[in-house]
Scaffold this motif. Structure first.
Motif, PDB file in Angstrom:
ATOM      1  N   ARG A  97     -25.548  -3.809 -16.044  1.00 48.97           N
ATOM      2  CA  ARG A  97     -24.847  -4.417 -17.179  1.00 48.97           C
ATOM      3  C   ARG A  97     -23.347  -4.495 -16.970  1.00 48.97           C
ATOM      4  O   ARG A  97     -22.716  -5.502 -17.254  1.00 48.97           O
ATOM      5  CB  ARG A  97     -25.168  -3.647 -18.454  1.00 48.97           C
ATOM      6  N   GLU A  98     -22.760  -3.427 -16.461  1.00 44.59           N
ATOM      7  CA  GLU A  98     -21.304  -3.394 -16.272  1.00 44.59           C
ATOM      8  C   GLU A  98     -20.905  -3.765 -14.845  1.00 44.59           C
ATOM      9  O   GLU A  98     -19.719  -3.892 -14.547  1.00 44.59           O
ATOM     10  CB  GLU A  98     -20.763  -1.988 -16.596  1.00 44.59           C
ATOM     11  N   ALA A  99     -21.870  -3.857 -13.973  1.00 48.52           N
ATOM     12  CA  ALA A  99     -21.553  -4.123 -12.561  1.00 48.52           C
ATOM     13  C   ALA A  99     -21.248  -5.601 -12.354  1.00 48.52           C
ATOM     14  O   ALA A  99     -21.900  -6.464 -12.931  1.00 48.52           O
ATOM     15  CB  ALA A  99     -22.727  -3.711 -11.683  1.00 48.52           C
ATOM     16  N   HIS A 100     -20.257  -5.864 -11.536  1.00 48.90           N
ATOM     17  CA  HIS A 100     -19.866  -7.240 -11.224  1.00 48.90           C
ATOM     18  C   HIS A 100     -19.696  -7.407  -9.719  1.00 48.90           C
ATOM     19  O   HIS A 100     -19.331  -6.468  -9.011  1.00 48.90           O
ATOM     20  CB  HIS A 100     -18.507  -7.559 -11.869  1.00 48.90           C
ATOM     21  N   THR A 101     -19.879  -8.610  -9.272  1.00 46.88           N
ATOM     22  CA  THR A 101     -19.492  -8.995  -7.920  1.00 46.88           C
ATOM     23  C   THR A 101     -17.971  -8.881  -7.815  1.00 46.88           C
ATOM     24  O   THR A 101     -17.258  -9.385  -8.684  1.00 46.88           O
ATOM     25  CB  THR A 101     -19.938 -10.447  -7.674  1.00 46.88           C
ATOM     26  N   ALA A 102     -17.486  -8.226  -6.757  1.00 45.61           N
ATOM     27  CA  ALA A 102     -16.038  -8.011  -6.621  1.00 45.61           C
ATOM     28  C   ALA A 102     -15.429  -8.989  -5.616  1.00 45.61           C
ATOM     29  O   ALA A 102     -16.003  -9.251  -4.553  1.00 45.61           O
ATOM     30  CB  ALA A 102     -15.767  -6.577  -6.176  1.00 45.61           C
ATOM     31  N   ASN A 103     -14.261  -9.484  -5.994  1.00 43.58           N
ATOM     32  CA  ASN A 103     -13.526 -10.413  -5.113  1.00 43.58           C
ATOM     33  C   ASN A 103     -12.210  -9.834  -4.617  1.00 43.58           C
ATOM     34  O   ASN A 103     -11.592 -10.387  -3.704  1.00 43.58           O
ATOM     35  CB  ASN A 103     -13.280 -11.729  -5.843  1.00 43.58           C
ATOM     36  N   THR A 104     -11.757  -8.721  -5.233  1.00 38.11           N
ATOM     37  CA  THR A 104     -10.592  -7.984  -4.724  1.00 38.11           C
ATOM     38  C   THR A 104     -10.949  -6.504  -4.723  1.00 38.11           C
ATOM     39  O   THR A 104     -11.831  -6.061  -5.469  1.00 38.11           O
ATOM     40  CB  THR A 104      -9.333  -8.182  -5.597  1.00 38.11           C
ATOM     41  N   PHE A 105     -10.221  -5.739  -3.897  1.00 31.87           N
ATOM     42  CA  PHE A 105     -10.546  -4.321  -3.725  1.00 31.87           C
ATOM     43  C   PHE A 105      -9.280  -3.486  -3.635  1.00 31.87           C
ATOM     44  O   PHE A 105      -8.223  -3.985  -3.229  1.00 31.87           O
ATOM     45  CB  PHE A 105     -11.370  -4.129  -2.440  1.00 31.87           C
ATOM     46  N   THR A 106      -9.406  -2.198  -3.989  1.00 28.75           N
ATOM     47  CA  THR A 106      -8.312  -1.266  -3.744  1.00 28.75           C
ATOM     48  C   THR A 106      -8.321  -0.909  -2.250  1.00 28.75           C
ATOM     49  O   THR A 106      -9.236  -1.298  -1.518  1.00 28.75           O
ATOM     50  CB  THR A 106      -8.471   0.030  -4.565  1.00 28.75           C
ATOM     51  N   ASP A 107      -7.313  -0.116  -1.836  1.00 26.67           N
ATOM     52  CA  ASP A 107      -7.243   0.286  -0.416  1.00 26.67           C
ATOM     53  C   ASP A 107      -8.162   1.459  -0.084  1.00 26.67           C
ATOM     54  O   ASP A 107      -8.258   1.857   1.080  1.00 26.67           O
ATOM     55  CB  ASP A 107      -5.803   0.706  -0.064  1.00 26.67           C
ATOM     56  N   GLU A 108      -8.785   2.043  -1.097  1.00 22.59           N
ATOM     57  CA  GLU A 108      -9.584   3.261  -0.858  1.00 22.59           C
ATOM     58  C   GLU A 108     -10.687   2.989   0.168  1.00 22.59           C
ATOM     59  O   GLU A 108     -11.514   2.082  -0.019  1.00 22.59           O
ATOM     60  CB  GLU A 108     -10.201   3.739  -2.174  1.00 22.59           C
ATOM     61  N   PRO A 109     -10.700   3.790   1.254  1.00 23.50           N
ATOM     62  CA  PRO A 109     -11.697   3.530   2.297  1.00 23.50           C
ATOM     63  C   PRO A 109     -13.124   3.797   1.826  1.00 23.50           C
ATOM     64  O   PRO A 109     -13.346   4.592   0.910  1.00 23.50           O
ATOM     65  CB  PRO A 109     -11.334   4.538   3.405  1.00 23.50           C
TER      66      PRO A 109
END
Ligand SMILES: Cc1cc2nc3c(=O)[nH]c(=O)nc-3n(C[C@H](O)[C@H](O)[C@H](O)COP(=O)(O)O)c2cc1C
Length: 196
Positions: free
Chosen positions: A15-27
């Protein structure tokens, strides 16, 4: 009330999950990827054939070789995601079948002697495993950006061989600023299901 899964887990996975198009730097660590696989490997495949093969693109040099094969609109996110995985189907999966399906070791020769049959079965079942993998990424508290916008032949030549067919490239990481688009509608139950 009809679902056995905890509502928080339902939200995390769907429900809350989305396809991501940007990311943080966290490995994204090797341990996280192994934990994801060790969960989702239990998803079913025909004859337990397990045709999915995954190439983790970790080095800067490999990333540089991958990005030009992506569609224009997929290049920036593929260049910047903490981890990128190439999901491929192994068209020679039948070699493992006697070990993977000991209940009927003859399946290898009885059903999968012909390459076109293996290619069809590998594509379907590796795609199923890819879906399990995406849900597993969410189960790890991460986000996935699956993409089929790429030059498959180019990726096959660059990273794989004739026996492997690239299916999906997946960016993996924690979602960054403006990572997702607003949710698009899904087809309603009534439109998808027919009862006979
Ligand atoms: C197999 C597959 C291939 C996709 N290919 C691309 C792609 O090449 N480029 C892209 O920007 N998004 C791609 N997407 C993302 C979809 O558009 C996105 O998952 C869908 O719209 C649902 O978005 P949501 O998770 O935010 O609801 C792909 C998704 C899947 C599952």
């Amino acid at each position: 009330m009809s679902l056995a899964l905890d509502p928080a887990a339902q939200d995390l996975l769907f429900r809350e999950a989305h396809t991501a198009n940007t990311f943080t730097d966290e490995p994204v660590t090797e341990e996280q990827v192994q934990a994801i696989y060790d969960l989702v490997k239990f998803g079913p495949t025909a004859f337990n054939q397990n045709p999915l093969r995954v190439t983790l693109v970790r080095s800067a040099e490999a990333r540089e070789r991958l990005v030009p094969h992506m569609a224009e609109g997929n290049r920036a996110k593929t260049a910047t995601a903490p981890l990128v995985a190439i999901l491929a189907a192994d068209n020679e999966f039948h070699e493992e079948l006697p070990a993977l399906f000991p209940a009927f070791p003859q399946a290898k020769d009885a059903f999968f002697a012909e390459r076109p049959v293996r290619e069809g079965s590998a594509a379907l079942n590796a795609a199923l495993q890819a879906a399990y993998f995406i849900v597993g990424i969410r189960a790890a508290g991460l986000a996935a950006g699956p993409m089929t916008g790429f030059d498959a032949e180019g990726i096959r030549k660059e990273f794989l061989d004739d026996d492997h067919t690239p299916l999906i490239v997946v960016n993996i990481g924690r979602p960054g600023e403006g990572a997702s688009y607003p949710r698009s509608p899904r087809l309603p139950y009534e439109q998808v299901f027919t009862t006979v």
